[in-house]
Design an enzyme around this catalytic site. Structure first.
Site: not given
Length: 579
Positions: A121, A167, A467, A473, A525, A527, A533
């Protein structure tokens, strides 16, 4: 070995560094197919057949596996594989959940309306829909990723003497039309030889339409497809249209008006003949009808605008319309000639609430293009399954955007060798029993997905990317994108402070329409205080999914694959599913 993160100039935190060790479940799997800690070629072939579901493969494939892990230097002198070599094979590209070869395997000889087509598009925009830059770069990038429908908005330039790409009604910049056409010509068949469709949003007067017709003819030459006949009950097939570029737009206003009053006016052939005069009688009337007649640039007559419209109209391989005249006319069929209609995502949602099966019937022979609603000024995208489950072939996306919906779009067109065309499932083509996506259907199969572990982030990202003061994590979100009944998502537990997380979690997905389903993964991850993240994503079409324990390669937000980041996942269908 430990991994140290600096907290301040005088303090640091140390974590025991985890290594790439196979999880317990993988060790048990290896033990079941090995003897005394060694796996022979026969053992590996048995594993490939019984666990991976690839009984058709032979010793050549096993030898390829041996060759792919040789550099790990973990072989016995007689060619037996240790656990670590087996583990490296499981994580290798050789063990992909999708076919390794980019080979087209769908039937490509059906009418064009029987395929989903990878569709862009506002293909020339580099960013948002309001004030971003127009360029040929996104056109080139799209075509090289397999997109097969390119959209150009044509407007008169400020002087009114040429067409430009922009456009309209926004602050976006313009791009030269000839540059855009050259980019299409040079990259149209980079991924596959199947046709490229150029949809023109035409805001031009007849004289500029004539100029555009000449530019299209001059640029694309033999690539340009012309339908040639006014009566054609079905579109040609992708196979017939190989190496062809098709123009799709609304017929010129002058042409439509002339059709409405044809009984009181001369025919198109008469008009072309009158312009040609006796001195140009060498060109036949049939050539004039096919638009192969060259009108002198210096010739002026009261009928010139109409003839320009006919020349432009003759280049239109797929006639387009819209739904502005209302829902009733929207799905009206012409038994003699298929067509394309366009509607935005909101129109489609409203239409399918009451006429879902009518849309499915219409798309069995005609083309439907869906595009984002006007409020998506940030170039975001919508749920493509609303269109796909009703048979819409051209679900147009902002390819410069990011997010889950674009990942689903990319996943769909990984199918069929990534050629840009995916054959619609039989349920959408059945003319006797029309498919209703909103109707509850019986469960056909259950997909069992077990996520074992993952690796590669330590190689693709800096140590403190996720981190600042500790290892990441990670957790995984997993889900099905498909008909409403099948759409569901889950998440794993969080693996705390681990570059090589282990989850060992299994998820069950009951599927009523697996033909239209995709399985998606997103790694994040965790947080506590800020947004989680992003750590990778991918989306896989179930119609092409290989069962067994597979290495699922992750991609960045734009869809580019990471070099190393992967998940180790098992897939099984119960009962077995054959697309």
């Amino acid at each position: 070995m430990s991994e140290t993160f600096k907290v301040c100039f005088c303090c640091s935190r140390s974590f025991k560094e985890k290594t790439r060790q196979p999880p317990v479940s993988i060790k048990r799997l290896f033990e079941a197919y090995s003897r005394n800690g060694k796996m022979s070629s026969d053992d590996l072939l048995r594993f490939v057949s019984e666990v991976q579901g690839e009984g058709h493969l032979g010793m050549d494939y096993v030898q390829d596996i041996f060759n792919s892990v040789k550099h790990h230097n973990v072989f016995h002198i007689h060619g037996f594989v240790h656990l670590n070599a087996f583990y490296r094979y499981l994580f290798s590209d050789t063990n992909s959940p999708l076919p390794l070869t980019r080979k087209v395997h769908h039937d490509m000889k059906a009418p064009l309306s029987h395929y989903f087509v990878y569709t862009g598009h506002n293909s020339y925009l580099t960013g948002n829909q309001v004030n971003s830059r127009s360029s040929v770069e996104p056109i080139v990038q799209s075509l090289r990723k397999g997109v097969k429908v390119i959209e150009l908005d044509l407007w008169p330039n400020p002087s009114g003497n040429a067409a430009e790409v922009r456009h309209g009604g926004t602050l976006t910049t313009h791009e030269d039309l000839q540059k855009c056409l050259n980019a299409i010509k040079d990259n149209a068949f980079h991924v596959s030889d199947y046709p490229v469709i150029v949809t023109l949003e035409d805001h031009l007067p007849p004289n500029l339409q004539g100029k555009v017709a000449k530019m299209l003819t001059r640029t694309f030459r033999g690539m340009l497809y012309r339908s040639g006949s006014e009566s054609c009950k079905h579109f040609p097939s992708p196979e017939e249209l190989k190496k062809k570029i098709l123009i799709s737009t609304k017929p010129p206003k002058e042409y439509l008006e002339s059709q409405a009053t044809q009984s009181s006016r001369r025919t198109p052939i008469d008009i072309a003949t009158s312009l040609s005069g006796p001195s140009r009688s060498g060109i036949t009337s049939s050539m004039s009808w096919r638009g192969e007649y060259k009108i002198p640039e210096d010739y002026v007559s009261e009928e010139e605008e109409e003839c320009e419209a006919f020349g432009y109209r003759d280049l239109i391989a797929i006639h387009a319309g819209n739904c502005k005249s209302g829902l009733e006319d929207c799905l009206r069929e012409d038994p003699e000639k298929p067509r394309r209609i366009s509607m935005n995502e909101q129109w489609l949602e409203n239409l399918v609430r009451t006429r879902g099966t009518d849309v499915v019937r219409f798309t069995q022979r005609n083309l439907v293009r869906i595009y984002p609603k006007g409020t998506r000024v940030d170039s975001s995208n919508y749920d493509p399954h609303v269109g796909w489950t009703h048979g819409a072939q051209m679900v147009a996306f902002n390819m410069q955007g990011h997010g889950k919906q674009l990942w689903i779009m990319q996943g769909m067109f990984r199918a069929n060798g990534g050629c840009g065309y995916v054959k619609k499932p039989r349920i959408l083509l059945d003319t006797h029993r029309l498919f209703d996506p909103c109707k509850s259907l019986p469960i056909k199969t259950t997909l069992k997905v077990k996520i074992f572990t993952g690796e590669g982030w330590d190689l693709d990202f800096p140590q403190t990317h996720f981190d600042q003061y500790s290892p990441p994590d990670f957790f995984v979100k997993i889900g099905i994108a498909g008909v409403p009944r099948d759409t569901v998502s889950y998440r794993t537990e969080t693996a705390v402070d681990q570059w090589f997380p282990i989850w060992r979690q299994e998820f069950l997905f009951q599927l009523s329409v697996p033909e239209l389903a995709l399985v998606w993964f997103r790694v994040q991850d965790y947080d506590n205080d800020t947004q989680n993240d992003f750590a990778g994503q991918t989306c896989l079409p179930l119609t092409e999914l290989k069962t067994g324990v597979r290495a699922v390669r992750l991609h960045d937000k734009a869809g580019k694959p990471y070099k190393n980041s992967r998940l180790l996942v098992s897939f099984f269908f119960d009962p077995p599913y054959m697309s």
